[in-house]
Design an enzyme around this catalytic site. Sequence first.
Site, short mmCIF file in Angstrom:
data_model
loop_
_atom_site.label_atom_id
_atom_site.label_comp_id
_atom_site.label_asym_id
_atom_site.label_seq_id
_atom_site.Cartn_x
_atom_site.Cartn_y
_atom_site.Cartn_z
N CYS A 42 78.07 38.16 49.48
CA CYS A 42 76.88 37.08 49.19
C CYS A 42 76.91 36.30 50.35
O CYS A 42 77.57 35.19 51.07
CB CYS A 42 77.02 36.58 47.77
SG CYS A 42 75.59 35.66 47.63
N ASP A 44 76.26 32.86 49.89
CA ASP A 44 76.45 31.28 48.79
C ASP A 44 77.37 30.60 49.54
O ASP A 44 78.70 31.28 50.06
CB ASP A 44 77.12 32.30 47.62
CG ASP A 44 76.65 30.76 46.50
OD1 ASP A 44 78.10 30.16 46.78
OD2 ASP A 44 76.18 31.21 44.91
N ARG A 46 78.81 28.43 48.03
CA ARG A 46 80.81 28.52 48.13
C ARG A 46 81.59 29.47 48.87
O ARG A 46 83.05 29.43 47.94
CB ARG A 46 80.41 28.01 46.43
CG ARG A 46 79.50 27.23 46.54
CD ARG A 46 79.14 27.27 44.71
NE ARG A 46 78.44 28.80 44.39
CZ ARG A 46 77.52 28.96 42.90
NH1 ARG A 46 78.45 27.90 41.89
NH2 ARG A 46 77.12 30.22 42.86
N HIS A 98 80.35 37.76 43.80
CA HIS A 98 80.77 37.12 43.19
C HIS A 98 80.76 36.92 42.02
O HIS A 98 78.91 36.89 41.89
CB HIS A 98 80.71 36.19 44.20
CG HIS A 98 79.95 34.90 44.73
ND1 HIS A 98 79.77 33.91 43.58
CD2 HIS A 98 78.64 35.55 45.50
CE1 HIS A 98 77.88 34.12 44.08
NE2 HIS A 98 77.47 34.57 44.92
N CYS A 101 77.11 34.77 40.94
CA CYS A 101 75.86 34.93 41.69
C CYS A 101 74.74 34.83 41.18
O CYS A 101 73.77 34.92 40.50
CB CYS A 101 75.91 36.36 41.93
SG CYS A 101 75.16 36.86 44.09
#
Length: 214
Positions: A42, A44, A46, A98, A101
């Site tokens: 992803c 993302d 993080r 994750h 998400c």
Amino acid sequence: MDDYLKIFENNRAWVQSKLASDEHFFEKLARDQKPHYLYIGCSDSRVPANVIMGLDGGEVFIHRNIGNLVVSTDSNINAVIQYAVEYLEVEHIIVCGHYGCGGVKAALHPTDMGQLNSWLQTLRDVYRLNQKELDLIEDPHTKFDRLVELNVIEQCVNIIKIDHVQRQWFKTGFPSIHAWVYDIHNGLIKDLGVNINDFIKSIRSIYDLNITDD
């Protein structure tokens, strides 16, 4: 602006730290790449792929998008997968979702998101395909986590359908495909223990391209 300029300071410090531990680090890195892994994750911020895997530059080939999706009409990911299996000859393809998400959350609570609607449709399809199981889960957090896992598994199945992957299996027996979820709450990677061969058997009559030789 100060935060932006700080990036260049960080970069110089990182270079010095690498050279301190190995003065030939960048010389070796510039020669070529021969990663064993293709990581599909992803976007993302993080979830930094090679960091959570404990790997350095040159050790993992990375593709990221919203929701770690493998969409058959996405020429970007198809090109990445073809390059990874045919030219880099990666031995492992990892799909890593994750918990927490945002894309999966949008699929659970559909709303008009403009241009994102068509992209998130794939995630909503995963929900639809597994709605019977998901609707039996009363706890919203548990339901959210389970859809994250089911989405990862479905994207692994989508990889099986790709001609470049099937062609490489015929030639070498690789790549292996793995379903992971990263837990942003504790930093740990969870292998979902999916046996891809089970899925290959169940969908082979539909998606097998009967590739025998080039």
